[in-house]
Design a protein around this motif. Sequence first.
Motif, PDB file in Angstrom:
ATOM      1  N   MET A 196       0.834  -1.207   0.000  1.00 58.93           N
ATOM      2  CA  MET A 196       0.000   0.000   0.000  1.00 58.93           C
ATOM      3  C   MET A 196       0.871   1.261   0.000  1.00 58.93           C
ATOM      4  O   MET A 196       0.682   2.172  -0.811  1.00 58.93           O
ATOM      5  N   ILE A 197       1.847   1.306   0.911  1.00 56.18           N
ATOM      6  CA  ILE A 197       2.720   2.477   1.012  1.00 56.18           C
ATOM      7  C   ILE A 197       3.499   2.668  -0.281  1.00 56.18           C
ATOM      8  O   ILE A 197       3.669   3.798  -0.761  1.00 56.18           O
ATOM      9  N   THR A 198       3.953   1.572  -0.883  1.00 56.04           N
ATOM     10  CA  THR A 198       4.707   1.653  -2.132  1.00 56.04           C
ATOM     11  C   THR A 198       3.903   2.357  -3.216  1.00 56.04           C
ATOM     12  O   THR A 198       4.416   3.231  -3.931  1.00 56.04           O
ATOM     13  N   ASP A 199       2.630   2.011  -3.329  1.00 60.44           N
ATOM     14  CA  ASP A 199       1.803   2.614  -4.378  1.00 60.44           C
ATOM     15  C   ASP A 199       1.409   4.047  -4.061  1.00 60.44           C
ATOM     16  O   ASP A 199       1.221   4.857  -4.980  1.00 60.44           O
ATOM     17  N   ILE A 212       1.683   6.164  12.337  1.00 64.75           N
ATOM     18  CA  ILE A 212       2.543   7.345  12.325  1.00 64.75           C
ATOM     19  C   ILE A 212       4.021   6.993  12.157  1.00 64.75           C
ATOM     20  O   ILE A 212       4.711   7.602  11.340  1.00 64.75           O
ATOM     21  N   PRO A 213       4.562   5.998  12.891  1.00 61.96           N
ATOM     22  CA  PRO A 213       5.975   5.665  12.676  1.00 61.96           C
ATOM     23  C   PRO A 213       6.280   5.234  11.243  1.00 61.96           C
ATOM     24  O   PRO A 213       7.333   5.568  10.699  1.00 61.96           O
ATOM     25  N   ALA A 214       5.347   4.486  10.621  1.00 64.34           N
ATOM     26  CA  ALA A 214       5.584   4.005   9.262  1.00 64.34           C
ATOM     27  C   ALA A 214       5.563   5.142   8.249  1.00 64.34           C
ATOM     28  O   ALA A 214       6.250   5.085   7.217  1.00 64.34           O
ATOM     29  N   MET A 215       4.807   6.197   8.522  1.00 64.07           N
ATOM     30  CA  MET A 215       4.656   7.297   7.575  1.00 64.07           C
ATOM     31  C   MET A 215       5.561   8.490   7.878  1.00 64.07           C
ATOM     32  O   MET A 215       5.872   9.276   6.980  1.00 64.07           O
ATOM     33  N   ALA A 216       5.985   8.646   9.133  1.00 66.03           N
ATOM     34  CA  ALA A 216       6.692   9.864   9.542  1.00 66.03           C
ATOM     35  C   ALA A 216       7.969  10.092   8.745  1.00 66.03           C
ATOM     36  O   ALA A 216       8.253  11.226   8.328  1.00 66.03           O
ATOM     37  N   GLU A 217       8.742   9.041   8.529  1.00 67.69           N
ATOM     38  CA  GLU A 217       9.999   9.197   7.796  1.00 67.69           C
ATOM     39  C   GLU A 217       9.747   9.690   6.377  1.00 67.69           C
ATOM     40  O   GLU A 217      10.460  10.563   5.864  1.00 67.69           O
ATOM     41  N   HIS A 218       8.733   9.138   5.709  1.00 68.56           N
ATOM     42  CA  HIS A 218       8.401   9.559   4.343  1.00 68.56           C
ATOM     43  C   HIS A 218       7.909  11.001   4.325  1.00 68.56           C
ATOM     44  O   HIS A 218       8.192  11.746   3.378  1.00 68.56           O
ATOM     45  N   VAL A 219       7.158  11.384   5.354  1.00 70.47           N
ATOM     46  CA  VAL A 219       6.653  12.757   5.430  1.00 70.47           C
ATOM     47  C   VAL A 219       7.816  13.730   5.620  1.00 70.47           C
ATOM     48  O   VAL A 219       7.913  14.761   4.936  1.00 70.47           O
ATOM     49  N   ARG A 220       8.712  13.418   6.536  1.00 65.06           N
ATOM     50  CA  ARG A 220       9.853  14.300   6.801  1.00 65.06           C
ATOM     51  C   ARG A 220      10.767  14.419   5.579  1.00 65.06           C
ATOM     52  O   ARG A 220      11.364  15.464   5.331  1.00 65.06           O
ATOM     53  N   ALA A 221      10.868  13.330   4.806  1.00 65.23           N
ATOM     54  CA  ALA A 221      11.730  13.337   3.626  1.00 65.23           C
ATOM     55  C   ALA A 221      11.063  13.996   2.421  1.00 65.23           C
ATOM     56  O   ALA A 221      11.700  14.140   1.362  1.00 65.23           O
ATOM     57  N   GLY A 222       9.794  14.386   2.571  1.00 67.81           N
ATOM     58  CA  GLY A 222       9.097  15.050   1.480  1.00 67.81           C
ATOM     59  C   GLY A 222       8.519  14.120   0.442  1.00 67.81           C
ATOM     60  O   GLY A 222       8.103  14.553  -0.643  1.00 67.81           O
ATOM     61  N   ARG A 223       8.479  12.824   0.743  1.00 74.03           N
ATOM     62  CA  ARG A 223       7.925  11.864  -0.206  1.00 74.03           C
ATOM     63  C   ARG A 223       6.411  11.721  -0.085  1.00 74.03           C
ATOM     64  O   ARG A 223       5.736  11.321  -1.026  1.00 74.03           O
ATOM     65  N   LEU A 224       5.880  12.028   1.087  1.00 74.13           N
ATOM     66  CA  LEU A 224       4.444  12.011   1.340  1.00 74.13           C
ATOM     67  C   LEU A 224       4.059  13.318   2.018  1.00 74.13           C
ATOM     68  O   LEU A 224       4.884  13.963   2.670  1.00 74.13           O
ATOM     69  N   ARG A 225       2.778  13.675   1.893  1.00 77.97           N
ATOM     70  CA  ARG A 225       2.256  14.843   2.601  1.00 77.97           C
ATOM     71  C   ARG A 225       1.204  14.352   3.604  1.00 77.97           C
ATOM     72  O   ARG A 225       0.261  13.650   3.233  1.00 77.97           O
ATOM     73  N   SER A 236       3.341  13.369  18.653  1.00 73.67           N
ATOM     74  CA  SER A 236       4.670  13.899  18.961  1.00 73.67           C
ATOM     75  C   SER A 236       5.637  13.703  17.808  1.00 73.67           C
ATOM     76  O   SER A 236       6.566  14.500  17.617  1.00 73.67           O
ATOM     77  N   LEU A 237       5.453  12.645  17.002  1.00 70.35           N
ATOM     78  CA  LEU A 237       6.347  12.402  15.865  1.00 70.35           C
ATOM     79  C   LEU A 237       6.045  13.324  14.684  1.00 70.35           C
ATOM     80  O   LEU A 237       6.911  13.533  13.826  1.00 70.35           O
ATOM     81  N   LEU A 238       4.820  13.867  14.626  1.00 71.07           N
ATOM     82  CA  LEU A 238       4.426  14.777  13.549  1.00 71.07           C
ATOM     83  C   LEU A 238       3.643  15.949  14.163  1.00 71.07           C
ATOM     84  O   LEU A 238       2.456  16.131  13.883  1.00 71.07           O
ATOM     85  N   PRO A 239       4.283  16.750  14.996  1.00 69.77           N
ATOM     86  CA  PRO A 239       3.553  17.784  15.748  1.00 69.77           C
ATOM     87  C   PRO A 239       2.956  18.882  14.880  1.00 69.77           C
ATOM     88  O   PRO A 239       2.035  19.586  15.312  1.00 69.77           O
ATOM     89  N   GLU A 240       3.453  19.034  13.660  1.00 70.40           N
ATOM     90  CA  GLU A 240       2.953  20.101  12.789  1.00 70.40           C
ATOM     91  C   GLU A 240       1.673  19.711  12.052  1.00 70.40           C
ATOM     92  O   GLU A 240       1.017  20.563  11.428  1.00 70.40           O
TER      93      GLU A 240
END
Length: 329
Positions: A196-199, A212-225, A236-240
Amino acid sequence: MTITLRRRSLLGATLTATLTAALAAPALAQGYPSRPVRLIVPYPPGGATDITARLLAQELSSSLGQPFAVENRGGGASVTGTQAIAAATPDGHALGVIDTAFVVNPGLLGSRLPYDTRRDFSFVSVLVRSPLVLVVPASAPWQDLAALVRDARAKPNELTFGSAGNGTAVHMAGEQFRLAADFSFLHVPYRGGGPMITDVLAGRVHMAFGTIPAMAEHVRAGRLRALAITGDTRASLLPEVPTMAEAGFPAVDAALLNALIGPAGLPEPVLAQLAAASRRAVTSPAMTARLTQLGFEPVGGTPAEAAALLLAQITQWDRVIRDGDIKVD
């Protein structure tokens, strides 16, 4: 005189029975556990529920003086392992750690379940919970949740929603969001969160909920919004990232949860002892630190609180499944 004596006799018998029960309860609790305890997880090793169970087992083994051994019973959308929990002897030496599927399956499977979720279990403690985050590809045009909802309403069934499979927590979050925001999408179920995440990353799916842990890295890297966090508390991992409540959809509160349960009929002293030990475990510094890394919030409630929450969740998801006309193969 005879009546008075009889009343005194009945009163004495009642007091004796009450005193005996009061003395027996601590004695029973003190003798538990008397041998190793099986901690059944209705999934294969390696998933979030398995990790929570293994952390808990380590803490309970230390605090209660007997080994707590995780026993993985995967299969049947968690039904196989959950049935094994229901069928266990109710003496506290076989317990289970379950997740959101436990409260979703009654609405999805109904009479096909080989147990009654409301009646065939003792609810010990809700251990942890974790909100979910709604993400879209970085290339998507939507900068906030309102823009996504406007577009989805204007294009019925054109936007795609990916999930880790029918009936999973992330699928239920999407259905809850769809109903609350009054739009329709095309559901694309995958066999697990990885594909799912790959697609979503590739832009082949327009939106998805994830942990959140599975998505946070991709969000911080700008790959996901990330557009919103379920519930009313920021992560706490995505406070914004705003919450669904802040975005105007307070009813979208889907979350992953893990709870400790046992077969129906667990003795009250054992229930109380397990709940107290579990609360100490999940709030210990070491376990709290590890759970936070996994995106979980420690809970550690009482049996009454666990029963109230889990039974309410069954009713909530039954309504979402019915209103969304959700079917499983």
